[in-house]
Design a protein around this motif. Structure first.
Motif, PDB file in Angstrom:
ATOM      1  N   LYS B  34      77.873  65.868 104.751  1.00 19.39           N
ATOM      2  CA  LYS B  34      77.630  64.653 103.831  1.00 19.39           C
ATOM      3  C   LYS B  34      78.010  65.396 102.503  1.00 19.39           C
ATOM      4  O   LYS B  34      77.680  66.400 102.098  1.00 19.39           O
ATOM      5  CB  LYS B  34      76.089  64.342 103.758  1.00 19.39           C
ATOM      6  N   ARG B  36      78.402  63.936  98.543  1.00 17.92           N
ATOM      7  CA  ARG B  36      77.851  63.105  97.593  1.00 17.92           C
ATOM      8  C   ARG B  36      78.459  63.201  96.467  1.00 17.92           C
ATOM      9  O   ARG B  36      78.686  64.516  95.769  1.00 17.92           O
ATOM     10  CB  ARG B  36      76.202  63.125  97.744  1.00 17.92           C
ATOM     11  N   GLU B  52      79.432  58.348  98.788  1.00 12.34           N
ATOM     12  CA  GLU B  52      78.760  59.109  99.606  1.00 12.34           C
ATOM     13  C   GLU B  52      79.891  59.045 101.132  1.00 12.34           C
ATOM     14  O   GLU B  52      80.141  58.002 101.285  1.00 12.34           O
ATOM     15  CB  GLU B  52      77.580  58.860  99.992  1.00 12.34           C
ATOM     16  N   CYS B  53      80.242  60.208 101.601  1.00 12.96           N
ATOM     17  CA  CYS B  53      80.861  59.957 102.637  1.00 12.96           C
ATOM     18  C   CYS B  53      80.686  61.176 103.797  1.00 12.96           C
ATOM     19  O   CYS B  53      79.632  62.228 103.103  1.00 12.96           O
ATOM     20  CB  CYS B  53      82.385  59.922 102.502  1.00 12.96           C
ATOM     21  N   ASN B  54      81.103  61.529 104.857  1.00  9.68           N
ATOM     22  CA  ASN B  54      80.779  62.433 105.546  1.00  9.68           C
ATOM     23  C   ASN B  54      82.202  63.266 106.085  1.00  9.68           C
ATOM     24  O   ASN B  54      83.298  62.426 106.571  1.00  9.68           O
ATOM     25  CB  ASN B  54      80.411  61.993 106.952  1.00  9.68           C
ATOM     26  N   VAL B  55      82.074  64.293 105.673  1.00 11.90           N
ATOM     27  CA  VAL B  55      83.391  65.024 105.763  1.00 11.90           C
ATOM     28  C   VAL B  55      83.544  65.847 107.171  1.00 11.90           C
ATOM     29  O   VAL B  55      82.272  66.277 107.674  1.00 11.90           O
ATOM     30  CB  VAL B  55      83.803  66.094 104.671  1.00 11.90           C
ATOM     31  N   SER B  56      84.406  66.135 107.625  1.00 11.43           N
ATOM     32  CA  SER B  56      84.393  66.902 109.177  1.00 11.43           C
ATOM     33  C   SER B  56      84.223  68.405 109.059  1.00 11.43           C
ATOM     34  O   SER B  56      84.322  68.729 108.007  1.00 11.43           O
ATOM     35  CB  SER B  56      85.795  66.545 109.755  1.00 11.43           C
ATOM     36  N   VAL B  59      86.764  70.587 107.147  1.00  6.45           N
ATOM     37  CA  VAL B  59      86.673  70.436 105.444  1.00  6.45           C
ATOM     38  C   VAL B  59      85.559  71.492 105.181  1.00  6.45           C
ATOM     39  O   VAL B  59      85.661  71.995 104.261  1.00  6.45           O
ATOM     40  CB  VAL B  59      86.355  68.912 105.208  1.00  6.45           C
ATOM     41  N   PHE B 135      89.016  69.899  94.871  1.00  2.00           N
ATOM     42  CA  PHE B 135      88.813  69.562  96.248  1.00  2.00           C
ATOM     43  C   PHE B 135      88.104  68.101  96.444  1.00  2.00           C
ATOM     44  O   PHE B 135      88.310  67.380  97.286  1.00  2.00           O
ATOM     45  CB  PHE B 135      88.022  70.848  96.656  1.00  2.00           C
ATOM     46  N   SER B 138      89.903  64.971  95.481  1.00  2.49           N
ATOM     47  CA  SER B 138      90.829  64.528  96.345  1.00  2.49           C
ATOM     48  C   SER B 138      90.234  63.850  97.341  1.00  2.49           C
ATOM     49  O   SER B 138      90.769  62.790  97.939  1.00  2.49           O
ATOM     50  CB  SER B 138      91.667  65.839  96.984  1.00  2.49           C
ATOM     51  N   LEU B 139      89.216  64.227  98.003  1.00  3.12           N
ATOM     52  CA  LEU B 139      88.497  63.741  98.993  1.00  3.12           C
ATOM     53  C   LEU B 139      87.765  62.237  98.822  1.00  3.12           C
ATOM     54  O   LEU B 139      88.218  61.241  99.361  1.00  3.12           O
ATOM     55  CB  LEU B 139      87.298  64.497  99.566  1.00  3.12           C
ATOM     56  N   LEU B 142      90.773  59.832  97.675  1.00  2.00           N
ATOM     57  CA  LEU B 142      91.633  59.035  98.626  1.00  2.00           C
ATOM     58  C   LEU B 142      90.536  58.480  99.475  1.00  2.00           C
ATOM     59  O   LEU B 142      91.098  57.152  99.932  1.00  2.00           O
ATOM     60  CB  LEU B 142      91.875  60.163  99.581  1.00  2.00           C
ATOM     61  N   HIS B 143      89.423  58.584  99.854  1.00  2.00           N
ATOM     62  CA  HIS B 143      88.687  58.070 100.919  1.00  2.00           C
ATOM     63  C   HIS B 143      88.457  56.718 100.062  1.00  2.00           C
ATOM     64  O   HIS B 143      87.947  55.598 100.739  1.00  2.00           O
ATOM     65  CB  HIS B 143      87.452  58.726 100.963  1.00  2.00           C
ATOM     66  N   PHE B 144      87.977  56.528  98.786  1.00  2.00           N
ATOM     67  CA  PHE B 144      87.381  55.277  98.116  1.00  2.00           C
ATOM     68  C   PHE B 144      88.510  54.606  97.246  1.00  2.00           C
ATOM     69  O   PHE B 144      88.051  53.727  96.718  1.00  2.00           O
ATOM     70  CB  PHE B 144      86.237  55.759  97.467  1.00  2.00           C
ATOM     71  N   LYS B 145      89.776  55.290  97.058  1.00  2.00           N
ATOM     72  CA  LYS B 145      90.670  54.943  96.350  1.00  2.00           C
ATOM     73  C   LYS B 145      89.931  54.741  94.761  1.00  2.00           C
ATOM     74  O   LYS B 145      90.403  53.503  94.268  1.00  2.00           O
ATOM     75  CB  LYS B 145      91.131  53.644  96.687  1.00  2.00           C
TER      76      LYS B 145
END
Lengths: 165, 149
Positions: B34, B36, B52-56, B59, B135, B138-139, B142-145
């Motif tokens: 996760k 945040r 909030e998102c979930n990285v692999s 990452v 870092f 960028s994440l 890009l994910h949420f523009k």
């Protein structure tokens, strides 16, 4: 504390670690929703796409792959050329190491289509790039791990109820 | 699960109380992936951005490598300037079996680093925070523009 301050959780959205632990500690489980508990996990904004744990997750306008072990002297052009074979690159972030000015070693690349991103992952993961072996994978995935090792929990006390998983 | 999916967590924050109210930027990576991010500024009455998102796993693995390369786990904030009116920076990392929680004032530039009582340590911190921000920007960007700054 009353039992309901310790052992009741109603979830209608985000899962939290505490809630996961709480649920796992419950001995009796009932309800048809149990078998499909994945339905409430993850971000609600996704209406399509794989909801399984570990599955790649779509970003707001496309699919983002994450590349590591990139040669620090590679140029953005080198990277662009290598990855554009698999689709139309919408965004490419090859961040710099703030101290050295060389590449930090990771790159984020966005494709519009899942098929393009997947093609890049499959073709270039493990590929040679300027003498180094690239690692290419998805940047965002559903929480949880795929290929979960199923461990039979040792239940103490009476035999499990027929509804539990 | 790999060790970096269990034993790396990092929380960082930068903030100051200035003309435009309490401005701060915070982000957190948790071992389950996760990520945040919160960015708050009252400049032009902006509201707080919370994502909030979930990285692999890759990452998280790269995050662990960035932390190791910075050698921040060997440093100590004892001799660093304390947070002050102008601002504060905080960095908390759990990495393998170590846990650090550093805070210091805002660092304007390398001049501040070089004239401090622990230039090498503060320099490691200074660059690591910048690398981590890149870092995360960028994440999240890009994910949420969204443009973080």
């Amino acid at each position: 504390k009353q039992w309901y301050q310790r052992r009741v959780a109603i979830t209608a959205g985000e899962e939290d670690d505490d809630i996961d632990r709480l649920k796992k500690s419950a001995h009796k489980k009932k309800g048809r929703g149990l078998a499909r508990s994945d339905v409430l996990k993850g971000d609600f904004e996704e209406l399509d796409g794989d909801t399984r744990p570990g599955a790649p997750q779509k970003s707001i306008e496309g699919w983002i792959i994450f590349v590591t072990n990139v040669h620090i002297e590679a140029t953005e052009n080198d990277i662009f050329d290598k990855f554009s074979e698999y689709g139309d690159i919408k965004n490419l972030h090859a961040n710099l190491d703030r101290r050295t000015g060389y590449l930090k070693g990771y790159v984020c690349i966005e494709y519009e289509q899942h098929t393009e991103a997947r093609a890049a992952v499959e073709a270039l993961n493990g590929a040679d790039f300027l003498g180094q072996e690239l690692k290419v994978d998805w940047a965002f995935t559903r929480p949880g791990t795929k290929n979960k090792v199923k461990r039979k929990e040792r239940r103490r006390g009476r035999s499990p109820s027929p509804d539990s998983d | 699960k790999q060790w970096y999916q269990r034993r790396v967590a990092i929380t960082a924050g930068v903030g100051h109380k200035g003309k435009f109210g309490h401005e701060f930027l915070e982000f957190e990576f948790r071992p389950d992936g996760k990520l945040r991010y919160a960015n708050n500024s009252n400049y032009k009455n902006d509201t707080m951005i919370r994502k909030e998102c979930n990285v692999s796993a890759p990452v998280l693995k790269e995050l662990a490598r960035v932390i190791e390369e910075a050698e921040i786990m060997y440093e100590d904030d004892k001799m660093w300037p304390a947070p002050d009116r102008i601002g504060r920076q905080e960095l908390e990392i759990v990495h393998k079996n170590q846990h650090i929680c550093f805070n210091t004032s805002k660092i304007g530039s390398l001049v501040d680093v070089n004239s401090s009582k622990d230039p090498d340590g503060l320099r490691a911190f200074y660059y690591l925070v910048q690398d981590l921000k890149c870092f995360v920007f960028s994440l999240i960007g890009l994910h949420f523009k969204i443009k973080p700054i």
